[in-house]
Write a protein that holds these residues in place. Structure first.
Motif, PDB file in Angstrom:
ATOM      1  N   ASN A  63       0.843  -1.197   0.000  1.00  0.00           N
ATOM      2  CA  ASN A  63       0.000   0.000   0.000  1.00  0.00           C
ATOM      3  C   ASN A  63       0.877   1.245   0.000  1.00  0.00           C
ATOM      4  OD1 ASN A  63      -2.336  -1.538   0.107  1.00  0.00           O
ATOM      5  ND2 ASN A  63      -2.530  -1.398   2.322  1.00  0.00           N
ATOM      6  N   ALA A  64       0.555   2.177  -0.881  1.00  0.00           N
ATOM      7  CA  ALA A  64       1.364   3.390  -0.995  1.00  0.00           C
ATOM      8  C   ALA A  64       0.567   4.499  -1.649  1.00  0.00           C
ATOM      9  CB  ALA A  64       2.630   3.118  -1.809  1.00  0.00           C
ATOM     10  N   LYS A  65       0.954   5.717  -1.357  1.00  0.00           N
ATOM     11  CA  LYS A  65       0.385   6.904  -1.967  1.00  0.00           C
ATOM     12  C   LYS A  65       1.499   7.697  -2.642  1.00  0.00           C
ATOM     13  CE  LYS A  65      -3.308   7.348   1.477  1.00  0.00           C
ATOM     14  NZ  LYS A  65      -3.902   8.224   2.523  1.00  0.00           N
ATOM     15  N   PRO A  66       1.163   8.578  -3.562  1.00  0.00           N
ATOM     16  CA  PRO A  66       2.202   9.412  -4.182  1.00  0.00           C
ATOM     17  C   PRO A  66       3.036  10.133  -3.133  1.00  0.00           C
ATOM     18  CG  PRO A  66       0.137   9.667  -5.358  1.00  0.00           C
ATOM     19  CD  PRO A  66      -0.178   8.855  -4.141  1.00  0.00           C
ATOM     20  N   ASN A  67       4.344  10.125  -3.349  1.00  0.00           N
ATOM     21  CA  ASN A  67       5.333  10.767  -2.475  1.00  0.00           C
ATOM     22  C   ASN A  67       5.671   9.961  -1.228  1.00  0.00           C
ATOM     23  OD1 ASN A  67       5.651  13.075  -4.152  1.00  0.00           O
ATOM     24  ND2 ASN A  67       3.765  13.927  -3.287  1.00  0.00           N
ATOM     25  N   ASP A  68       5.046   8.784  -1.042  1.00  0.00           N
ATOM     26  CA  ASP A  68       5.509   7.893   0.019  1.00  0.00           C
ATOM     27  C   ASP A  68       6.923   7.408  -0.303  1.00  0.00           C
ATOM     28  OD1 ASP A  68       3.206   8.140   1.439  1.00  0.00           O
ATOM     29  OD2 ASP A  68       2.477   6.102   1.099  1.00  0.00           O
ATOM     30  N   THR A  69       7.684   7.091   0.726  1.00  0.00           N
ATOM     31  CA  THR A  69       9.041   6.591   0.543  1.00  0.00           C
ATOM     32  C   THR A  69       9.122   5.127   0.960  1.00  0.00           C
ATOM     33  OG1 THR A  69      10.027   8.767   0.923  1.00  0.00           O
ATOM     34  CG2 THR A  69      11.466   6.863   1.187  1.00  0.00           C
ATOM     35  N   LEU A  70       9.619   4.283   0.061  1.00  0.00           N
ATOM     36  CA  LEU A  70       9.831   2.870   0.356  1.00  0.00           C
ATOM     37  C   LEU A  70      11.299   2.634   0.668  1.00  0.00           C
ATOM     38  CD1 LEU A  70       7.707   1.163  -2.463  1.00  0.00           C
ATOM     39  CD2 LEU A  70       6.955   2.056  -0.248  1.00  0.00           C
ATOM     40  N   HIS A  71      11.548   1.893   1.731  1.00  0.00           N
ATOM     41  CA  HIS A  71      12.912   1.530   2.116  1.00  0.00           C
ATOM     42  C   HIS A  71      13.115   0.056   1.805  1.00  0.00           C
ATOM     43  CE1 HIS A  71      16.217   0.323   4.818  1.00  0.00           C
ATOM     44  NE2 HIS A  71      16.632   1.566   4.688  1.00  0.00           N
ATOM     45  N   LEU A  72      14.114  -0.253   0.964  1.00  0.00           N
ATOM     46  CA  LEU A  72      14.399  -1.631   0.560  1.00  0.00           C
ATOM     47  C   LEU A  72      15.737  -2.056   1.138  1.00  0.00           C
ATOM     48  CD1 LEU A  72      12.700  -0.187  -1.912  1.00  0.00           C
ATOM     49  CD2 LEU A  72      13.152  -2.358  -3.058  1.00  0.00           C
ATOM     50  N   SER A  73      15.749  -3.223   1.780  1.00  0.00           N
ATOM     51  CA  SER A  73      16.993  -3.731   2.360  1.00  0.00           C
ATOM     52  C   SER A  73      17.078  -5.235   2.162  1.00  0.00           C
ATOM     53  CB  SER A  73      17.064  -3.388   3.858  1.00  0.00           C
ATOM     54  OG  SER A  73      15.988  -3.981   4.564  1.00  0.00           O
ATOM     55  N   TYR A  74      18.323  -5.700   1.987  1.00  0.00           N
ATOM     56  CA  TYR A  74      18.571  -7.128   1.744  1.00  0.00           C
ATOM     57  C   TYR A  74      20.000  -7.432   2.159  1.00  0.00           C
ATOM     58  CZ  TYR A  74      18.348 -11.618  -0.762  1.00  0.00           C
ATOM     59  OH  TYR A  74      18.344 -12.947  -1.083  1.00  0.00           O
ATOM     60  N   LEU A  75      20.174  -8.546   2.868  1.00  0.00           N
ATOM     61  CA  LEU A  75      21.487  -8.892   3.394  1.00  0.00           C
ATOM     62  C   LEU A  75      22.525  -8.995   2.282  1.00  0.00           C
ATOM     63  CD1 LEU A  75      23.056  -9.673   5.940  1.00  0.00           C
ATOM     64  CD2 LEU A  75      22.507 -12.064   5.444  1.00  0.00           C
ATOM     65  N   GLY A  76      23.627  -8.268   2.431  1.00  0.00           N
ATOM     66  CA  GLY A  76      24.692  -8.292   1.435  1.00  0.00           C
ATOM     67  C   GLY A  76      24.526  -7.277   0.323  1.00  0.00           C
TER      68      GLY A  76
END
Length: 254
Positions: A63-76
């Motif tokens: 779920n997201a709206k315009p201008n929301d910020t997504l943080h993506l993380s993955y080991l390595g």
């Protein structure tokens, strides 16, 4: 007339349904070096404080709206932040690339115990056992504070009667970020994610603070150095949340 009303409600319902579907950001996360999809990449909407993870094909929706910020993380891999745009929500899935990190192991020094046979001498070589304990202040709905020094009790009790107490200095600067604590604790995806992490990265991103400030908050809430160093991110979240609730209670009583 009834037919017109029925048609009107159907159109309204369809419009609402389409709008709800448009509030989901779809994407695929891949390795930037070979384009292969990455499974179990952690994705958190920092604005709405909700999380998800990619499937075996590297796909996700959140779920997201315009201008929301997504943080993506993955080991390595290097974590990134991505801004949600109107075009993304309107035209469908986006491909997001993560870049691998070069990992370097720190030097580890192992000290071997050299026993002499004399108890008074040998016992001094044994590492000190963590003897941290917690106590509770009457009237506060908490499980108690974890003491890390002999003067902690007087420090906490004194702070209750001090208008410029350490809780105010800690939490007063970032009330908006601290309000996210409750949402973070309610989202199962985020809790499961934090329970498996020890790097504090997700907490720093969600609360918009750096590592030094994060450790200082936990320390000022009177959790020991050993706890700060060994606790997983979920335990740190619960510690800060508990301390913040006590801060709000003390402010109301003043």
């Amino acid at each position: 007339m009834k037919n017109y009303l029925l048609l009107f409600f159907l159109l309204v319902f369809s419009t609402i349904s389409i709008a709800q579907e448009a509030e989901k950001a779809l994407g695929v996360v891949v390795n930037s070096s070979d384009g292969k999809p990455l499974e179990n990449v952690n994705i958190v909407n920092l604005n709405q404080v909700i999380g998800t993870a990619t499937n075996k094909q590297g796909e996700f929706e959140i779920n997201a709206k315009p201008n929301d910020t997504l943080h993506l993380s993955y080991l390595g891999f290097k974590s990134i932040k991505v801004r949600v745009t109107n075009d993304w929500l309107k035209f469908g899935s986006a491909t997001i690339e993560l870049t691998e990190l070069a990992l370097a192991l720190e030097e580890v020094v192992v000290n071997q115990l050299k026993l002499t046979g004399y108890l008074e001498v040998d016992v001094k070589q044994v590492p000190v056992i963590n003897d941290n304990y917690r106590y509770q202040i009457s009237g506060l709905p908490s499980t108690g504070y974890e003491a890390n020094s002999a003067g902690t009790l007087s420090k906490i009790v004194g702070s209750i009667f001090n208008p410029a107490d350490f809780l105010h200095r800690t939490f007063g600067k970032k009330p908006n970020e601290m309000r996210k604590l409750k949402k973070m604790k309610q989202d199962d995806e985020i809790r499961n994610l934090l329970a498996s992490r020890f790097d504090r990265e997700m907490l720093m991103a969600l609360l918009n603070i750096d590592r030094v400030d994060l450790d200082e908050i936990v320390s000022q809430c009177d959790y020991s150095k050993e706890f700060i160093q060994t606790a997983n991110d979920l335990q740190i979240l619960d510690a800060i949340s508990e301390c913040y609730e006590e801060y709000k209670l003390l402010n109301r009583e003043r």
